[in-house]
Motif scaffolding. Structure first.
Motif, PDB file in Angstrom:
ATOM      1  N   ASP A 154       1.112  -1.509   0.020  1.00 45.69           N
ATOM      2  CA  ASP A 154      -0.851  -0.028   0.015  1.00 45.69           C
ATOM      3  C   ASP A 154       0.454   1.241  -0.385  1.00 45.69           C
ATOM      4  OD1 ASP A 154       1.287  -0.502   2.306  1.00 45.69           O
ATOM      5  OD2 ASP A 154      -1.231  -0.292   3.915  1.00 45.69           O
ATOM      6  N   PHE A 155       2.107   1.063   0.127  1.00 46.60           N
ATOM      7  CA  PHE A 155       3.037   2.303   0.044  1.00 46.60           C
ATOM      8  C   PHE A 155       3.821   2.091  -1.000  1.00 46.60           C
ATOM      9  CE2 PHE A 155       6.816   4.563   1.468  1.00 46.60           C
ATOM     10  CZ  PHE A 155       6.243   5.881   2.830  1.00 46.60           C
ATOM     11  N   LEU A 156       3.630   1.878  -1.962  1.00 46.62           N
ATOM     12  CA  LEU A 156       4.660   1.765  -3.126  1.00 46.62           C
ATOM     13  C   LEU A 156       3.269   2.844  -3.871  1.00 46.62           C
ATOM     14  CD1 LEU A 156       4.740  -2.022  -4.342  1.00 46.62           C
ATOM     15  CD2 LEU A 156       6.154  -0.700  -3.935  1.00 46.62           C
ATOM     16  N   GLU A 157       2.186   3.268  -4.356  1.00 46.67           N
ATOM     17  CA  GLU A 157       1.261   4.506  -4.838  1.00 46.67           C
ATOM     18  C   GLU A 157       2.871   5.739  -4.178  1.00 46.67           C
ATOM     19  OE1 GLU A 157      -2.022   5.709  -7.055  1.00 46.67           O
ATOM     20  OE2 GLU A 157      -1.305   3.478  -5.880  1.00 46.67           O
ATOM     21  N   TRP A 158       2.475   5.701  -2.876  1.00 50.46           N
ATOM     22  CA  TRP A 158       2.895   6.503  -2.760  1.00 50.46           C
ATOM     23  C   TRP A 158       4.901   6.876  -2.977  1.00 50.46           C
ATOM     24  CZ3 TRP A 158       7.531   7.937   0.822  1.00 50.46           C
ATOM     25  CH2 TRP A 158       8.039   9.270   0.594  1.00 50.46           C
ATOM     26  N   LEU A 159       5.409   6.065  -3.232  1.00 53.60           N
ATOM     27  CA  LEU A 159       6.363   6.020  -3.965  1.00 53.60           C
ATOM     28  C   LEU A 159       6.262   5.888  -5.396  1.00 53.60           C
ATOM     29  CD1 LEU A 159       8.828   2.840  -2.277  1.00 53.60           C
ATOM     30  CD2 LEU A 159       9.096   5.128  -1.945  1.00 53.60           C
ATOM     31  N   CYS A 160       5.907   5.650  -5.764  1.00 55.02           N
ATOM     32  CA  CYS A 160       5.242   6.289  -7.204  1.00 55.02           C
ATOM     33  C   CYS A 160       5.584   7.822  -7.701  1.00 55.02           C
ATOM     34  CB  CYS A 160       3.845   5.974  -7.771  1.00 55.02           C
ATOM     35  SG  CYS A 160       4.587   3.871  -8.308  1.00 55.02           S
ATOM     36  N   GLY A 161       5.069   8.060  -6.488  1.00 56.19           N
ATOM     37  CA  GLY A 161       4.581   9.591  -7.061  1.00 56.19           C
ATOM     38  C   GLY A 161       6.064  10.040  -6.217  1.00 56.19           C
TER      39      GLY A 161
ATOM     40  N   ASP B  98      -0.188   2.700 -12.630  1.00 58.12           N
ATOM     41  CA  ASP B  98      -1.270   1.934 -14.031  1.00 58.12           C
ATOM     42  C   ASP B  98      -2.220   1.628 -13.766  1.00 58.12           C
ATOM     43  OD1 ASP B  98      -2.724   1.062 -15.539  1.00 58.12           O
ATOM     44  OD2 ASP B  98      -1.554   0.967 -17.468  1.00 58.12           O
ATOM     45  N   GLN B  99      -3.210   1.111 -12.883  1.00 58.42           N
ATOM     46  CA  GLN B  99      -4.287   0.884 -11.899  1.00 58.42           C
ATOM     47  C   GLN B  99      -3.890  -0.926 -12.512  1.00 58.42           C
ATOM     48  OE1 GLN B  99      -5.188   1.600  -8.954  1.00 58.42           O
ATOM     49  NE2 GLN B  99      -4.194   3.879  -9.695  1.00 58.42           N
ATOM     50  N   THR B 100      -3.221  -1.318 -13.218  1.00 61.00           N
ATOM     51  CA  THR B 100      -3.728  -2.842 -14.203  1.00 61.00           C
ATOM     52  C   THR B 100      -2.060  -2.926 -13.721  1.00 61.00           C
ATOM     53  OG1 THR B 100      -2.563  -2.442 -16.019  1.00 61.00           O
ATOM     54  CG2 THR B 100      -5.194  -1.953 -15.923  1.00 61.00           C
ATOM     55  N   TRP B 101      -1.011  -2.635 -13.032  1.00 59.47           N
ATOM     56  CA  TRP B 101       0.287  -3.069 -13.009  1.00 59.47           C
ATOM     57  C   TRP B 101      -0.211  -4.178 -11.586  1.00 59.47           C
ATOM     58  CZ3 TRP B 101       3.194   2.053 -12.864  1.00 59.47           C
ATOM     59  CH2 TRP B 101       3.871   2.392 -14.025  1.00 59.47           C
ATOM     60  N   THR B 102       0.638  -5.434 -11.263  1.00 55.65           N
ATOM     61  CA  THR B 102       0.427  -5.802  -9.963  1.00 55.65           C
ATOM     62  C   THR B 102       2.082  -5.072  -9.062  1.00 55.65           C
ATOM     63  OG1 THR B 102       2.487  -6.792 -11.100  1.00 55.65           O
ATOM     64  CG2 THR B 102       0.299  -7.950 -12.352  1.00 55.65           C
TER      65      THR B 102
ATOM     66  N   ARG C  54       5.636  -5.777 -10.428  1.00 51.60           N
ATOM     67  CA  ARG C  54       5.494  -4.439 -11.442  1.00 51.60           C
ATOM     68  C   ARG C  54       5.759  -2.939 -11.118  1.00 51.60           C
ATOM     69  NH1 ARG C  54       5.675  -5.029 -17.461  1.00 51.60           N
ATOM     70  NH2 ARG C  54       5.564  -3.356 -18.039  1.00 51.60           N
ATOM     71  N   ARG C  55       5.063  -2.521 -10.149  1.00 47.45           N
ATOM     72  CA  ARG C  55       5.005  -1.871  -9.552  1.00 47.45           C
ATOM     73  C   ARG C  55       6.743  -1.279  -8.939  1.00 47.45           C
ATOM     74  NH1 ARG C  55       0.082   1.561  -7.400  1.00 47.45           N
ATOM     75  NH2 ARG C  55      -1.477   0.182  -9.225  1.00 47.45           N
ATOM     76  N   ARG C  56       7.130  -1.964  -8.290  1.00 46.97           N
ATOM     77  CA  ARG C  56       8.174  -2.774  -7.662  1.00 46.97           C
ATOM     78  C   ARG C  56       9.310  -2.315  -8.226  1.00 46.97           C
ATOM     79  NH1 ARG C  56       7.455  -4.242  -2.204  1.00 46.97           N
ATOM     80  NH2 ARG C  56       5.601  -5.429  -1.846  1.00 46.97           N
ATOM     81  N   GLU C  57       9.168  -2.702  -9.868  1.00 45.86           N
ATOM     82  CA  GLU C  57      10.755  -2.650 -10.840  1.00 45.86           C
ATOM     83  C   GLU C  57      10.320  -1.522 -11.741  1.00 45.86           C
ATOM     84  OE1 GLU C  57      12.729  -5.005 -11.132  1.00 45.86           O
ATOM     85  OE2 GLU C  57      12.215  -5.534  -9.938  1.00 45.86           O
ATOM     86  N   VAL C  58       9.359  -0.838 -11.977  1.00 44.13           N
ATOM     87  CA  VAL C  58       8.839   0.479 -12.244  1.00 44.13           C
ATOM     88  C   VAL C  58       9.793   1.568 -10.903  1.00 44.13           C
ATOM     89  CG1 VAL C  58       7.264   2.134 -12.959  1.00 44.13           C
ATOM     90  CG2 VAL C  58       6.961  -0.354 -13.714  1.00 44.13           C
TER      91      VAL C  58
ATOM     92  N   LEU D  53       9.377  -0.711 -19.506  1.00 42.31           N
ATOM     93  CA  LEU D  53       8.734  -0.467 -18.129  1.00 42.31           C
ATOM     94  C   LEU D  53       7.748  -0.634 -18.575  1.00 42.31           C
ATOM     95  CD1 LEU D  53      11.460   2.026 -15.717  1.00 42.31           C
ATOM     96  CD2 LEU D  53      11.166  -0.334 -15.790  1.00 42.31           C
ATOM     97  N   VAL D  54       6.509  -0.002 -19.512  1.00 44.61           N
ATOM     98  CA  VAL D  54       5.209   0.203 -18.930  1.00 44.61           C
ATOM     99  C   VAL D  54       4.795  -0.896 -20.422  1.00 44.61           C
ATOM    100  CG1 VAL D  54       4.794   2.521 -17.861  1.00 44.61           C
ATOM    101  CG2 VAL D  54       5.534   2.330 -20.450  1.00 44.61           C
ATOM    102  N   VAL D  55       5.144  -1.372 -21.214  1.00 41.51           N
ATOM    103  CA  VAL D  55       5.063  -2.706 -22.086  1.00 41.51           C
ATOM    104  C   VAL D  55       6.191  -3.769 -22.012  1.00 41.51           C
ATOM    105  CG1 VAL D  55       5.238  -2.558 -25.020  1.00 41.51           C
ATOM    106  CG2 VAL D  55       3.861  -0.207 -23.706  1.00 41.51           C
TER     107      VAL D  55
END
Length: 176
Positions: A58-65, A72-76, A79-83, A106-108
């Motif tokens: 749940d903290f990955l969303e903040w790290l993305c920002g 992307d809401q479809t990422w696992t 996948r978010r961790r790798e991005v 990273l997105v494809v």
């Protein structure tokens, strides 16, 4: 407060021996320990929160920002961790063909080929012919191993290329 959470730094055990005999003072110190235990434990684990491979999902969303990535809401979760983990490399090469390719990868899921018009150019001989094309342009060719959201890829390319450089995007989707 978190019930049953023990403080890693209990105050009562750090008091002088004379004060440790006072039952009221020990209960008061225990109350303070209960209050500050979550703070101590959060600070002790702070490095885990900013490491994308260890951070709670749940903290990955903040790290993305924090690293400038629009999730992307479809990422696992993986996948978010790798991005997030590769965001610094993308930012380091931002504006270059390599940076565009890494951002798109990273997105494809697929192969990405980026060609540009030449960017900055120089000539070893005065008055010599400059390499590249005088009109700036970037071409991104994607061979995807699955479905691709074209608008998402266009947003990524637009975000990592210079604002004055137009780009074209070609996507080939392989069907399994």
């Amino acid at each position: 407060m978190v019930d049953g959470l023990a403080s890693p730094v209990p105050i009562g055990t750090r008091l002088p021996a004379v004060l440790q005999e006072d039952d009221f003072l020990l209960r008061f110190a225990a109350a303070i320990d209960d209050t500050f235990a979550p703070v101590y434990l959060s600070l002790d684990a702070l490095a885990c929160y900013v490491d994308p491979h260890l951070a709670p999902a749940d903290f990955l969303e903040w790290l993305c920002g924090w690293v400038g990535i629009e999730p992307d809401q479809t990422w696992t979760t993986e996948r978010r961790r790798e991005v997030v983990a590769h965001a610094s490399a993308v930012h380091r090469w931002r504006g270059t063909a390599r940076g565009v390719a890494e951002a798109v990868r990273l997105v494809v899921d697929g192969d990405v080929e980026v060609t540009d018009s030449g960017g900055a150019a120089w000539s070893a001989a005065p008055g010599g012919t400059l390499p590249g094309d005088p009109v700036p342009a970037v071409r991104v060719h994607v061979r995807a191993h699955g479905p691709v959201d074209r608008r998402r890829v266009e947003r990524v390319v637009a975000a990592v290329t210079a604002a004055h450089v137009p780009f074209t995007l070609d996507i080939e989707e392989e069907t399994p």
